[in-house]
Motif scaffolding. Sequence first.
Motif, PDB file in Angstrom:
ATOM      1  N   LEU A  43      -9.221   4.410   2.472  1.00  0.00           N
ATOM      2  CA  LEU A  43      -9.536   5.826   2.629  1.00  0.00           C
ATOM      3  C   LEU A  43      -8.842   6.696   1.572  1.00  0.00           C
ATOM      4  O   LEU A  43      -9.393   7.711   1.140  1.00  0.00           O
ATOM      5  CB  LEU A  43      -9.165   6.300   4.030  1.00  0.00           C
ATOM      6  N   VAL A  44      -7.635   6.315   1.156  1.00  0.00           N
ATOM      7  CA  VAL A  44      -6.963   7.042   0.070  1.00  0.00           C
ATOM      8  C   VAL A  44      -7.795   6.937  -1.203  1.00  0.00           C
ATOM      9  O   VAL A  44      -7.984   7.924  -1.932  1.00  0.00           O
ATOM     10  CB  VAL A  44      -5.540   6.495  -0.158  1.00  0.00           C
ATOM     11  N   LEU A  45      -8.310   5.756  -1.464  1.00  0.00           N
ATOM     12  CA  LEU A  45      -9.155   5.542  -2.634  1.00  0.00           C
ATOM     13  C   LEU A  45     -10.443   6.353  -2.525  1.00  0.00           C
ATOM     14  O   LEU A  45     -10.863   7.024  -3.483  1.00  0.00           O
ATOM     15  CB  LEU A  45      -9.469   4.052  -2.768  1.00  0.00           C
ATOM     16  N   VAL A  46     -11.080   6.312  -1.364  1.00  0.00           N
ATOM     17  CA  VAL A  46     -12.327   7.059  -1.145  1.00  0.00           C
ATOM     18  C   VAL A  46     -12.097   8.558  -1.279  1.00  0.00           C
ATOM     19  O   VAL A  46     -12.922   9.287  -1.855  1.00  0.00           O
ATOM     20  CB  VAL A  46     -12.907   6.720   0.248  1.00  0.00           C
ATOM     21  N   LEU A  47     -10.964   9.045  -0.761  1.00  0.00           N
ATOM     22  CA  LEU A  47     -10.648  10.476  -0.847  1.00  0.00           C
ATOM     23  C   LEU A  47     -10.559  10.926  -2.296  1.00  0.00           C
ATOM     24  O   LEU A  47     -11.113  11.983  -2.658  1.00  0.00           O
ATOM     25  CB  LEU A  47      -9.326  10.760  -0.126  1.00  0.00           C
ATOM     26  N   ILE A  80      -6.539   1.967  -9.991  1.00  0.00           N
ATOM     27  CA  ILE A  80      -6.286   0.529 -10.057  1.00  0.00           C
ATOM     28  C   ILE A  80      -5.297   0.120  -8.968  1.00  0.00           C
ATOM     29  O   ILE A  80      -5.476  -0.887  -8.270  1.00  0.00           O
ATOM     30  CB  ILE A  80      -5.755   0.148 -11.453  1.00  0.00           C
ATOM     31  N   PHE A  81      -4.252   0.933  -8.825  1.00  0.00           N
ATOM     32  CA  PHE A  81      -3.248   0.674  -7.787  1.00  0.00           C
ATOM     33  C   PHE A  81      -3.876   0.574  -6.414  1.00  0.00           C
ATOM     34  O   PHE A  81      -3.646  -0.366  -5.651  1.00  0.00           O
ATOM     35  CB  PHE A  81      -2.241   1.826  -7.761  1.00  0.00           C
ATOM     36  N   LEU A  82      -4.637   1.573  -6.062  1.00  0.00           N
ATOM     37  CA  LEU A  82      -5.198   1.657  -4.714  1.00  0.00           C
ATOM     38  C   LEU A  82      -6.201   0.530  -4.459  1.00  0.00           C
ATOM     39  O   LEU A  82      -6.280  -0.003  -3.347  1.00  0.00           O
ATOM     40  CB  LEU A  82      -5.849   3.024  -4.518  1.00  0.00           C
ATOM     41  N   ALA A  83      -6.969   0.159  -5.489  1.00  0.00           N
ATOM     42  CA  ALA A  83      -7.937  -0.931  -5.328  1.00  0.00           C
ATOM     43  C   ALA A  83      -7.217  -2.263  -5.084  1.00  0.00           C
ATOM     44  O   ALA A  83      -7.610  -3.046  -4.206  1.00  0.00           O
ATOM     45  CB  ALA A  83      -8.818  -1.023  -6.570  1.00  0.00           C
ATOM     46  N   ILE A  84      -6.139  -2.527  -5.843  1.00  0.00           N
ATOM     47  CA  ILE A  84      -5.377  -3.764  -5.662  1.00  0.00           C
ATOM     48  C   ILE A  84      -4.741  -3.799  -4.273  1.00  0.00           C
ATOM     49  O   ILE A  84      -4.767  -4.825  -3.581  1.00  0.00           O
ATOM     50  CB  ILE A  84      -4.298  -3.888  -6.759  1.00  0.00           C
ATOM     51  N   SER A  85      -4.182  -2.683  -3.853  1.00  0.00           N
ATOM     52  CA  SER A  85      -3.535  -2.622  -2.539  1.00  0.00           C
ATOM     53  C   SER A  85      -4.523  -2.892  -1.415  1.00  0.00           C
ATOM     54  O   SER A  85      -4.232  -3.629  -0.465  1.00  0.00           O
ATOM     55  CB  SER A  85      -2.884  -1.251  -2.334  1.00  0.00           C
ATOM     56  N   THR A  86      -5.696  -2.311  -1.519  1.00  0.00           N
ATOM     57  CA  THR A  86      -6.717  -2.487  -0.489  1.00  0.00           C
ATOM     58  C   THR A  86      -7.133  -3.950  -0.381  1.00  0.00           C
ATOM     59  O   THR A  86      -7.232  -4.513   0.716  1.00  0.00           O
ATOM     60  CB  THR A  86      -7.950  -1.616  -0.808  1.00  0.00           C
ATOM     61  N   PHE A  87      -7.369  -4.581  -1.530  1.00  0.00           N
ATOM     62  CA  PHE A  87      -7.759  -5.990  -1.530  1.00  0.00           C
ATOM     63  C   PHE A  87      -6.648  -6.863  -0.951  1.00  0.00           C
ATOM     64  O   PHE A  87      -6.911  -7.795  -0.184  1.00  0.00           O
ATOM     65  CB  PHE A  87      -8.094  -6.437  -2.959  1.00  0.00           C
ATOM     66  N   PHE A  88      -5.411  -6.549  -1.307  1.00  0.00           N
ATOM     67  CA  PHE A  88      -4.299  -7.376  -0.862  1.00  0.00           C
ATOM     68  C   PHE A  88      -4.102  -7.307   0.649  1.00  0.00           C
ATOM     69  O   PHE A  88      -3.750  -8.297   1.284  1.00  0.00           O
ATOM     70  CB  PHE A  88      -3.012  -6.937  -1.566  1.00  0.00           C
ATOM     71  N   GLU A  89      -4.341  -6.135   1.233  1.00  0.00           N
ATOM     72  CA  GLU A  89      -4.220  -6.014   2.693  1.00  0.00           C
ATOM     73  C   GLU A  89      -5.263  -6.897   3.393  1.00  0.00           C
ATOM     74  O   GLU A  89      -4.991  -7.475   4.445  1.00  0.00           O
ATOM     75  CB  GLU A  89      -4.385  -4.553   3.123  1.00  0.00           C
ATOM     76  N   LEU A  90      -6.424  -7.007   2.801  1.00  0.00           N
ATOM     77  CA  LEU A  90      -7.458  -7.874   3.361  1.00  0.00           C
ATOM     78  C   LEU A  90      -7.017  -9.343   3.316  1.00  0.00           C
ATOM     79  O   LEU A  90      -7.232 -10.098   4.274  1.00  0.00           O
ATOM     80  CB  LEU A  90      -8.769  -7.696   2.597  1.00  0.00           C
ATOM     81  N   VAL A  91      -6.379  -9.739   2.225  1.00  0.00           N
ATOM     82  CA  VAL A  91      -5.859 -11.105   2.106  1.00  0.00           C
ATOM     83  C   VAL A  91      -4.830 -11.383   3.200  1.00  0.00           C
ATOM     84  O   VAL A  91      -4.822 -12.455   3.811  1.00  0.00           O
ATOM     85  CB  VAL A  91      -5.234 -11.321   0.714  1.00  0.00           C
ATOM     86  N   ALA A 108       0.827  -1.205   0.000  1.00  0.00           N
ATOM     87  CA  ALA A 108       0.000   0.000   0.000  1.00  0.00           C
ATOM     88  C   ALA A 108       0.864   1.260   0.000  1.00  0.00           C
ATOM     89  O   ALA A 108       0.605   2.222  -0.745  1.00  0.00           O
ATOM     90  CB  ALA A 108      -0.944  -0.007   1.199  1.00  0.00           C
ATOM     91  N   TRP A 109       1.902   1.253   0.839  1.00  0.00           N
ATOM     92  CA  TRP A 109       2.774   2.424   0.914  1.00  0.00           C
ATOM     93  C   TRP A 109       3.577   2.595  -0.378  1.00  0.00           C
ATOM     94  O   TRP A 109       3.720   3.713  -0.887  1.00  0.00           O
ATOM     95  CB  TRP A 109       3.713   2.303   2.103  1.00  0.00           C
ATOM     96  N   ASN A 110       4.083   1.500  -0.941  1.00  0.00           N
ATOM     97  CA  ASN A 110       4.815   1.597  -2.207  1.00  0.00           C
ATOM     98  C   ASN A 110       3.911   2.058  -3.341  1.00  0.00           C
ATOM     99  O   ASN A 110       4.370   2.711  -4.279  1.00  0.00           O
ATOM    100  CB  ASN A 110       5.447   0.246  -2.557  1.00  0.00           C
ATOM    101  N   SER A 111       2.641   1.706  -3.252  1.00  0.00           N
ATOM    102  CA  SER A 111       1.696   2.191  -4.266  1.00  0.00           C
ATOM    103  C   SER A 111       1.587   3.707  -4.204  1.00  0.00           C
ATOM    104  O   SER A 111       1.547   4.390  -5.237  1.00  0.00           O
ATOM    105  CB  SER A 111       0.319   1.554  -4.051  1.00  0.00           C
TER     106      SER A 111
END
Length: 448
Positions: free
Chosen positions: A127-131, A215-226, A62-65
């Motif tokens: 939240l970054v994505l929502v913002l 796309i970046f932020l959506a992938i990062s968010t999903f991956f953190e959930l995994v 997420a941070w690297n994204s």
Amino acid sequence: MVHSPTAAHFFSDALNCIYSSHIHYNRLVMIISDENGAPTKLEGKFQAIVVCFILGLGNLLAWNSMLTIGDYYYKLFPRYHPSRVFTVVYQPFALGTMIILAYNESRINTRLRNLTGYTIFFASALLVLVLDLATSGKGGIAPFIVLCALCGCFGVADAHVQGGMVGDLSLMCPEFIQSYLAGLAASGVIASGLRLFTKACFEKSDNGLRKGAMIFLAISTFFELVCIILYAIYLPKLPIIKYYRSKAALEGSKTVSADLAVAGIQNETNEEVGFDAKQQERLNNKQLFLQNIDYAADLFLTYVLSLSIFPGFLYENTGSHQPGTWYALVLIAIFNIFDLLSRYIPLIPWLKLESRKGILIVVLSRFLLIPAFYFTAKYGEQGWMIMLVSFLGLTNGYLTVCVLTVAPKGYKGPEQNALGNLLVLFLLCGLFAGVALGWSWLIGKSRF
């Protein structure tokens, strides 16, 4: 009348012996080890290595994204130096949180700590994505301040996860921590690869930068959930993980109790193995630091240099070249690729540097890269810059793995956990100092 033994009797006794051995297998396997202290007949090592890699990915993806879509934020906030400011905000929160956690590591529930960190990563990325959706991708001081606040949350999450995971894996076999560290580097490679791909796909479309960032932020968010699911449910139940955590508990560690409870092991080890209270005796943090001050300095100096150059210098101080807006992204990707590849080099025994003096000499020698980067950016061609960035990434990953896999050897579980936290603390100190020193490149920017 006395009956002589028959083959049937011997067969029956053999079956009883086999049955008895099977009943006690799971109890005995937790305390059987070879001469090197590694568990035997335990399954799940490969699965654990894969999970550790994924958890390393989740630690920094997420941070690297955020860093990798820097070109998007430079378009939204051209006057605010987003790449530098985000890292400057991130580091104090990471460092401050890590100081508190490292001081109290022996009393902290490691399971709760790591799950808290991954949950903060998930919430912050979301939240970054929502913002961005809420502001329709518009700039301005208000969205920038909110982004800075979320960068601080990323820093808090990183301190929870990186210190907790390195401490936990330090009391296990070196392959686990090496895999986790490789995952950290792979997060940068994946982020860079996705960024180059999305830039190529959307470069000519309307709002192409923003689409790629989404796309970046959506992938990062999903991956953190995994990562939350893997750490909470799957990892604690692997036999080899149970072994190492049970061994640490036997040596007096209290940080693993929650994970053992999830795996169905509750205070059984001490009762079955003849627990000795003297095994709880351990070196305190000051003693561990004094014995490993050179390793702490190695990590501090390694990351001071790396972060004074990456990523701010590569975005703002390399001048104009033929690749144009692709140039900084290519340099970032090259650093991440070589950082990842170098973390596998120590798996080859004769290439692993274990000499304490040798590691320190290599760390100090890296500072010759400072004048090299300065004069290359000022006078050199892009090929020389690519070579320097490659070497910077190569030495960064290699030294990190060498230090964090060699330092814990010879200590008991609680001491290894404490030492892992201390070393991550100095790593973050190096990150913070490096980010702060990175601003010094702007002093002579007008001369480039």
